[in-house]
Scaffold this active site. Structure first.
Site, PDB file in Angstrom:
ATOM      1  N   ASP A 132      26.723  39.043  33.136  1.00 63.68           N
ATOM      2  CA  ASP A 132      25.911  40.177  33.588  1.00 63.68           C
ATOM      3  C   ASP A 132      26.529  41.517  33.202  1.00 63.68           C
ATOM      4  O   ASP A 132      26.225  42.544  33.822  1.00 63.68           O
ATOM      5  CB  ASP A 132      25.690  40.132  35.107  1.00 63.68           C
ATOM      6  CG  ASP A 132      24.984  38.852  35.542  1.00 63.68           C
ATOM      7  OD1 ASP A 132      24.281  38.261  34.707  1.00 63.68           O
ATOM      8  OD2 ASP A 132      25.135  38.457  36.700  1.00 63.68           O
ATOM      9  N   GLY A 133      27.404  41.516  32.198  1.00 67.88           N
ATOM     10  CA  GLY A 133      28.119  42.740  31.866  1.00 67.88           C
ATOM     11  C   GLY A 133      27.740  43.351  30.523  1.00 67.88           C
ATOM     12  O   GLY A 133      28.305  44.364  30.131  1.00 67.88           O
TER      13      GLY A 133
END
Lengths: 299, 299, 299, 299
Positions: B243-244
């Site tokens: 999720d980065g």
């Protein structure tokens, strides 16, 4: 800006003398609405507006907000509250009744950034925030002249590492028992637990991010670094946990790669002041109930 | 839904044969726009649309997107690219030219939740996603019949703890070199680094929260627990960091205390599919440039 | 998309057998909430949620929506309604009680544009529209195969200048008494007054503009011509006045000079389907009360 | 609010001395971008940002905005403009170059409602509106003291049926040739054609509705009557046609049945001031090009 409005106070409109708002939280069970509305009817009240919500019907919590008119409310209020105790006890209610003729007293805390303060004063002067602004407290002297031009007392209490304890005591002495709500309008100091305790769910802070994203310092720099496409602001009640209290209101605005940190700050200022003013308005109008770490907002 | 559209492909419109898009990133310096536009003019191109942005003028990065028409583009493209190398070298450009007559090939990965897939297929069928959907890959068989009714191949590759390595190899064999973009349309497995590496900035995931809030699993449950007043979704390129990756697009919707976790999920589904479809559309239309961990989106 | 869901129907959840919703409109006066909630309490009902609103307190209108649980509701409903007549008469109420176990029956009218129909069917299949879709009626044959794949009957009734009267009669025969709500999902014919009369406040139309801007035909072309920066869609109940009925819901999206008429249509399609689906959901859940030409929506 | 900012002026930042913005509109044709960027490069300019848009590629209009740096701009500007005439003639351009060191001069017209004026002054003082506020003109005396506290001249010009012609002449005498932009910040008088003509596309008005809905007077009352679920505001250039000029910006906010006309006005005030300030900012930053009755906004 009418000069006749300057004095920190708001006038009472005639209909407000006979109107009140009742807030109730309790464990859910059968017959609560009936009991409350029957009680009010027997006491001659006419319900103008009511909102009710049960969180998780089975074994959950019951929340209610009732706005009602009652002739000669002033004279009857004490006995009304006494009579209500039977119902309140039966259903284990947390409850309160607020007369509209009583204007809540506000203390606004501010540091150097003025946009939230300016917004609150403008909305207050326009008649949109129906409260009394009793004082402004700041760790900087900058806004003194501006605030006093509204007839509102300005208390400059510098805060340094050395004087922090003393400054917090002065703040507490100023507000405690004197105001009903403390608004942190971009006040950049951590508030003392000694202030939080007596003002539980009565201190509203504006955080300049869309919580829980970007907790802590420099949220716009964090947002720029992460490359988000939307920024936001969050108004919440202050608890001992930094940026962790019950969220009252949030709003956002779209940004793009063209917006650097300064642009994010500029755009953010408008979100911050709108969100904070909305949260303060809802608190003043008794629209917010807190349960555990969340709010029920009847708006 | 016209049956004649069923086949995974999109028709080429006449004007698209002679139109291309150019994407450029390089360190900023004087004369880049002049050099590029002069070059295109000399080669008989007419610029239809151009967007340019310099991040931090002094010593920053230069980004440009140009859409242009050129007669007999097909015949000239190879030499056009060769000729451009002089300019590209001079300014240390990362660059590419995409013909509109070539439709990017997509693989859509999906698990059990179908809303994002249904949206992409509907938008594709309506002509709003101008790409070829080459295949759908899933760790579940549920959507097979539905996907195949569009004439699109459906590959069911179960993923278990034991078969994970083998499944990832099958996925890689299927897509590698066959597709230009992988869309994770609520695909609930972690994607293998072996897939991320060759598809750097070419795998789009939809995360069901307003990142960076609620990274990781069960974001709607996290959002409910925190009592947020707005929920969102985030489309981003997939990197090795969960999720980065670079954020492409985000959107939000207002919720209230009345919305339980299931309501948040229901409301979120509409945000997710709109945000994902928008990000895919922009990628297909060559509107996204990635620099470090951020996107420049010319839309 | 689970094939076991295909049949036009929705299952009844256990708790729904004992839950109902009550809608009340009447002239305001003292004691209404008390009378209603007391009545429900005496009959063994537990109020799960209630909303009440008084338009202009003095001499205005009173609106209420109550959701309640009652054991053995099915057996008690007839007598409950009979008993309520005393209160209803006293306060001159327009009122109704809807059991949640009864799923409202819908007819969806559609022409060639499929996006609103696809959305409604997808939301229905996902369990978000808790109703029975009894039939789809169209003046074109295009969607027949798609609709029937859900197990929903499709009635193709061509409408020409010559056959208009006859076609309207066929429509009326099909729906009258058979369905509870008619949804015009981009149905491009004027609906017959003979249909409007029996379905007063029970025909929902989606207009592809932000009413009252751009009444009538080709609203996106009108919007483009006027150079608006935001476009919208409006769901409203159909009355004899074109695009003039009570507005249920509206939403908007930002556009720019880059968006030509086709882009406006594409962007508009997503607004239209979301707005229409929301309005239909609220009607199904008995959240809408109509007074004169306006709606009160308790959501 | 720093007192040292009080004077109606804005400081020039060092980099602004060498920066300019160029706006171009012309019929589309091959080689325009190349010609312009080549010209700028030859004259030693470095393009910092450029936006270009062609309305309908074939036979359409070309619009461009370029922001560039040039050493010793002040000295070179006259010859730069002269040299550009060859290109401008060739492509039949409407064009202009604005130095950032020159701060546009504004006249703000206001009546009794102060929210838009307060917003503009606050944004100006915060440094967000990079212009000089030369004067405030009003048909009422109310805001005199407030405006003068910023060091800005306040001209009270009463307008009555009898004195209208004379008042308009006084306005014209005040502003003509003295200011670059007139902002109607809820100025409730019709502006004289004698003023519109010389200030074509240089008078910005805020209309308190989502145009073209609710043209003319009392838009909030009209909106309440129609029962809309969203209200808005529109900033547009003033033309001879009432509320019919090119739209610059619009924004909206959700309302409900609970909001009476006064609430709509209150909510609307925040939309109005934000929308007006945005439009003024874009005009000041040379982001707006007008073609026929529409705007191209590069933001």
């Amino acid at each position: 800006m009418d000069t006749h409005k300057k004095a920190g106070r708001r006038p009472v409109k005639p209909y407000e003398n006979n109107r009140a708002r009742m807030l109730i939280s309790c464990p859910d069970g059968p017959g609560i609405v009936a009991a409350v509305s029957h009680f009010l009817h027997l006491h001659g009240a006419n319900i103008v507006q009511s909102d009710q919500y049960t969180m998780d019907p089975e074994g959950g919590m019951f929340f209610m907000r009732i706005e009602f008119d009652m002739e000669n409310l002033e004279d009857k209020l004490v006995s009304l509250k006494e009579d209500f105790l039977v119902i309140a006890d039966k259903f284990q209610m947390k409850w309160d009744i607020h007369q509209l003729s009583y204007k809540k007293k506000l203390a606004i805390f501010v540091s150097k950034e003025d946009h939230c303060l300016v917004e609150l004063l403008w909305q207050w002067q326009a008649g949109d925030l129906d409260a009394e602004i009793s004082m402004v407290v700041s760790n900087h002297p900058d806004m003194k002249e501006y605030v006093e031009s509204f007839g509102i007392p300005y208390h400059h209490i510098p805060v340094t590492a050395d004087t922090k304890a003393e400054a917090e005591q002065r703040q507490l002495d100023l507000v405690n028992g004197q105001v009903d709500l403390i608004v942190l309008a971009r006040y950049m100091q951590i508030v003392s637990p000694a202030l939080i305790e007596p003002y539980r769910n009565r201190i509203i802070n504006i955080h300049h991010s869309f919580l829980p994203a970007f907790v802590g310092g420099k949220p716009y720099a964090q947002a720029y670094e992460r490359g988000v496409k939307i920024i936001g602001a969050t108004a919440h009640y202050v608890t001992e946990q930094l940026d962790g209290g019950p969220i009252i209101e949030q709003d956002v605005q779209r940004v793009s790669h063209r917006d650097n940190v300064n642009e994010l700050k500029r755009i953010g200022r408008t979100i911050e002041r709108v969100v904070l003013a909305r949260a303060v308005k809802w608190h003043i109008e008794d629209r917010i109930l807190v349960h555990q770490n969340k709010t029920v907002v009847f708006n």
